[in-house]
Design an enzyme around this catalytic site. Structure first.
Site, mmCIF file in Angstrom:
data_model
loop_
_atom_site.group_PDB
_atom_site.id
_atom_site.type_symbol
_atom_site.label_atom_id
_atom_site.label_comp_id
_atom_site.label_asym_id
_atom_site.label_seq_id
_atom_site.Cartn_x
_atom_site.Cartn_y
_atom_site.Cartn_z
ATOM 1 N N GLU A 248 40.882 40.220 12.852
ATOM 2 C CA GLU A 248 40.846 40.921 11.560
ATOM 3 C C GLU A 248 42.010 40.409 10.741
ATOM 4 O O GLU A 248 43.162 40.752 11.007
ATOM 5 C CB GLU A 248 40.931 42.413 11.778
ATOM 6 C CG GLU A 248 39.633 42.978 12.305
ATOM 7 C CD GLU A 248 39.871 44.165 13.171
ATOM 8 O OE1 GLU A 248 40.521 45.100 12.693
ATOM 9 O OE2 GLU A 248 39.440 44.156 14.331
ATOM 10 N N CYS A 282 45.367 45.441 3.946
ATOM 11 C CA CYS A 282 44.492 44.264 3.956
ATOM 12 C C CYS A 282 43.292 44.411 3.036
ATOM 13 O O CYS A 282 42.800 43.435 2.492
ATOM 14 C CB CYS A 282 44.020 43.992 5.377
ATOM 15 S SG CYS A 282 43.041 45.343 6.050
HETATM 16 P P1 NAD Z 1 51.175 38.197 11.205
HETATM 17 O O1 NAD Z 1 50.029 37.287 11.359
HETATM 18 O O2 NAD Z 1 52.468 37.622 10.776
HETATM 19 O O3 NAD Z 1 51.465 38.946 12.584
HETATM 20 C C1 NAD Z 1 50.476 39.730 13.225
HETATM 21 C C2 NAD Z 1 50.757 39.753 14.711
HETATM 22 O O4 NAD Z 1 50.444 38.466 15.256
HETATM 23 C C3 NAD Z 1 52.219 40.007 15.062
HETATM 24 O O5 NAD Z 1 52.301 40.853 16.180
HETATM 25 C C4 NAD Z 1 52.743 38.616 15.359
HETATM 26 O O6 NAD Z 1 53.866 38.623 16.217
HETATM 27 C C5 NAD Z 1 51.524 38.008 16.051
HETATM 28 N N1 NAD Z 1 51.462 36.547 16.064
HETATM 29 C C6 NAD Z 1 51.870 35.688 15.113
HETATM 30 N N2 NAD Z 1 51.636 34.415 15.505
HETATM 31 C C7 NAD Z 1 51.058 34.481 16.721
HETATM 32 C C8 NAD Z 1 50.582 33.505 17.653
HETATM 33 N N3 NAD Z 1 50.659 32.187 17.402
HETATM 34 N N4 NAD Z 1 50.031 33.916 18.814
HETATM 35 C C9 NAD Z 1 49.932 35.235 19.089
HETATM 36 N N5 NAD Z 1 50.384 36.208 18.261
HETATM 37 C C10 NAD Z 1 50.931 35.833 17.085
HETATM 38 O O7 NAD Z 1 50.706 39.359 10.221
HETATM 39 P P2 NAD Z 1 51.588 40.556 9.635
HETATM 40 O O8 NAD Z 1 52.503 39.968 8.610
HETATM 41 O O9 NAD Z 1 52.150 41.396 10.720
HETATM 42 O O10 NAD Z 1 50.470 41.437 8.912
HETATM 43 C C11 NAD Z 1 50.022 41.212 7.622
HETATM 44 C C12 NAD Z 1 48.701 40.462 7.631
HETATM 45 O O11 NAD Z 1 47.763 41.177 8.416
HETATM 46 C C13 NAD Z 1 48.083 40.361 6.255
HETATM 47 O O12 NAD Z 1 47.536 39.082 6.071
HETATM 48 C C14 NAD Z 1 46.979 41.411 6.276
HETATM 49 O O13 NAD Z 1 45.936 41.164 5.378
HETATM 50 C C15 NAD Z 1 46.550 41.329 7.702
HETATM 51 N N6 NAD Z 1 45.881 42.566 8.095
HETATM 52 C C16 NAD Z 1 44.523 42.541 8.254
HETATM 53 C C17 NAD Z 1 43.849 43.716 8.588
HETATM 54 C C18 NAD Z 1 42.366 43.726 8.773
HETATM 55 O O14 NAD Z 1 41.847 44.733 9.249
HETATM 56 N N7 NAD Z 1 41.640 42.670 8.427
HETATM 57 C C19 NAD Z 1 44.564 44.908 8.749
HETATM 58 C C20 NAD Z 1 45.943 44.889 8.590
HETATM 59 C C21 NAD Z 1 46.595 43.707 8.258
#
Ligand code: NAD
Length: 477
Positions: A248, A282
């Site tokens: 997501e 999001c």
């Molecule tokens: P992010 O991608 O920076 O981090 C999300 C999670 O992924 C964190 O726990 C991070 O440590 C982990 N992560 C990052 N790189 C990784 C890798 N290579 N392998 C495994 N894990 C990894 O996102 P964020 O800044 O925490 O959140 C904001 C983003 O999330 C925005 O783009 C938003 O649109 C999206 N979001 C989407 C939804 C949805 O339902 N579609 C809901 C909430 C947030």
């Protein structure tokens, strides 16, 4: 100051790295906690614990597993104020809205507990004489749930509840920006007799512990909520294993206001959808398209709504409309995107700046006009209180502009004409469309992004199916 520990196999233990990272309150800019900076060994320990628990957990009758969800819901409810306080402190979510997230989460556990006696397999007629075809639903096994910072508590539950109900065990990794509420949850869950290892919570970096969770052979499925970039990394890291991923990711939701829309309602709902939680949701409205014939009156109403929005201390009473961005990096990202838009010709209707405040990483509620479809501010996710608004001349142009985007998470339309609404629902290419209301999903729907916004989805019956494998049996008798 809180110093959290990893929650593995029902025990609270130090990270194997011996390292912690600081957690900042973005409003006070004070360090309020330390969370484990775990690495690959922590990931491996947590997955081993989950694997050990899985066989027994899967065998238990579904209503028994559901009973744990009901007890978790009750525990959250009993601790709702404290949890909301922790949440509001770690990410500057205004307190009443933090309370909404906590309450919604307890309801979410109850909701999925209710699925225990509802989800089922299928019996299918065979082409052959004296044969039946059965479809059995079986748990995938060990899931790794990787969470973002914007709804740390709810998104964690969105993974834990369907996983546990279906007989999967799970390892949760919170975002390093907002681990506190998740570890507070671990402490609550530890007071239940949930089988050790059914739920594990470990924190650490995305590229280190997160990546190790994905690559470890024990992991049967990864469910990530986060950025497109993290989703792409996870697809790459899981390619060799050919593993199930449920992603997501980000969005760039259009709000389309047709000429026959109720303009007061549209302006109010678009403003709500952009400013709630400082634009860090999001499915927020990230761009608006307005029919040229109503562009001026709509902009007047929208500008009034943005100017009326207040921002400040998340604990202030009465609560402000919004508080700060989650950290300095987000504030600077938003500021630089707005500056580039203005450099390229955008007109600031209201806001546009980092306000001069003693506390927090604020950004003013901002409306931009004179923007073009190909500009970064219209194409890329801002994740802040900034709304570019573009006029359109006819239906086809509106739909073309709305669909012209690499993301496909959510969208909204405002119209009082049922034919326009139904036609637009048919033509819009987004996983979710809200009609004459704000952008915010319900737990019984299916929250699933198209295009770069994701693979698979969450909530409702379809969200439950993400954690299940189907086994087909051909039975001759
Ligand atoms: P992010 O991608 O920076 O981090 C999300 C999670 O992924 C964190 O726990 C991070 O440590 C982990 N992560 C990052 N790189 C990784 C890798 N290579 N392998 C495994 N894990 C990894 O996102 P964020 O800044 O925490 O959140 C904001 C983003 O999330 C925005 O783009 C938003 O649109 C999206 N979001 C989407 C939804 C949805 O339902 N579609 C809901 C909430 C947030």
């Amino acid at each position: 100051m809180e110093k959290y520990l990893q929650y593995i196999g029902g025990e609270f233990i130090k990270p194997r790295t011996g390292e912690w990272f600081d957690v900042e309150n973005p409003y006070t800019r004070q360090i309020i906690a330390q969370a484990p900076k775990g690495g690959a060994d922590d990931a491996s320990d947590a997955l081993e614990a989950a694997k050990k628990a899985q066989k027994d957990w899967e065998k238990r009758p579904v209503p028994e597993r559901a009973g744990y969800l009901t007890r978790i819901a009750a525990l959250i409810r009993a601790n709702r104020v404290e949890l909301a306080r922790t949440l509001a402190s770690e990410q500057a979510k205004v307190f009443p809205f933090a309370q909404v997230e906590i309450d919604f989460t307890s309801d979410y556990f109850d909701y999925y507990a209710g699925w225990a006696r509802i989800y089922e397999g299928e019996i299918i007629n065979s082409d052959r004489l004296d044969e039946s075809i059965f479809l059995f639903r079986k748990p995938i096994g060990v899931a790794a749930g990787i969470c973002p910072w914007n709804f740390p508590f709810f998104v964690m539950a969105r993974k834990v509840a369907p996983a546990l109900l279906t007989g999967c065990t799970i390892v949760i990794k919170p975002s390093s920006t907002t681990p506190n509420t998740t570890f507070a949850f671990a402490r609550l869950v530890a007071s239940l007799d949930l089988p050790k290892g059914a739920l594990n919570i470990v924190s650490g970096g995305g590229a280190t512990l997160g990546d190790a969770l994905v690559r470890n052979p024990i992991t049967d499925m990864v469910t990530l909520t986060g950025s497109v970039e993290a989703g792409q990394e996870i697809i790459r890291a899981s390619a060799d294993k050919v593993m199930k991923v449920s992603l997501e990711l980000g969005g760039k939701a259009p709000a389309v206001v047709f000429a026959d829309a109720d303009l007061d309602l549209a302006a109010r709902r678009v403003a709500d959808s952009r400013l709630l939680f400082s634009g860090q949701i999001c499915n927020c409205a990230e761009r608006a398209y307005v029919h040229r014939s109503v562009y001026e009156p709509f902009m007047e109403k929208l500008t009034a709504a943005f100017k009326a929005a207040t921002y400040g201390d998340p604990f202030a009473d009465p609560a402000p409309s919004m508080s700060t961005q989650v950290d300095k990096a987000q504030q600077e990202k938003i500021d630089s995107m707005v500056k580039r838009a203005v450099r390229d010709g955008a007109e600031v209707i209201t806001g546009g700046n980092i306000p001069d405040m003693d506390a927090g990483y604020f950004f003013e509620p901002t409306i931009l006009a004179n923007v073009r479809q190909d500009m970064e501010i219209v194409q890329k996710e801002v994740f802040g209180p900034v709304l570019p608004v573009l006029p359109f001349d006819d239906y086809d142009e509106a739909i073309t502009l709305a669909n012209d985007c690499e993301y496909g998470l959510t969208s909204s339309i405002f119209s009082t004409n049922i034919n326009t609404v139904m036609r637009a629902l048919k033509d819009l290419k987004f996983g979710e469309t809200y009609v004459n209301r704000e952008h915010f999903e319900g737990m019984q729907g299916f929250h699933a992004g198209w295009r770069k916004s994701g693979i698979g989805g969450a909530d409702g019956r379809n969200g439950l199916m993400e954690y299940l494998l189907t086994q087909t049996a051909y039975i001759q008798f």
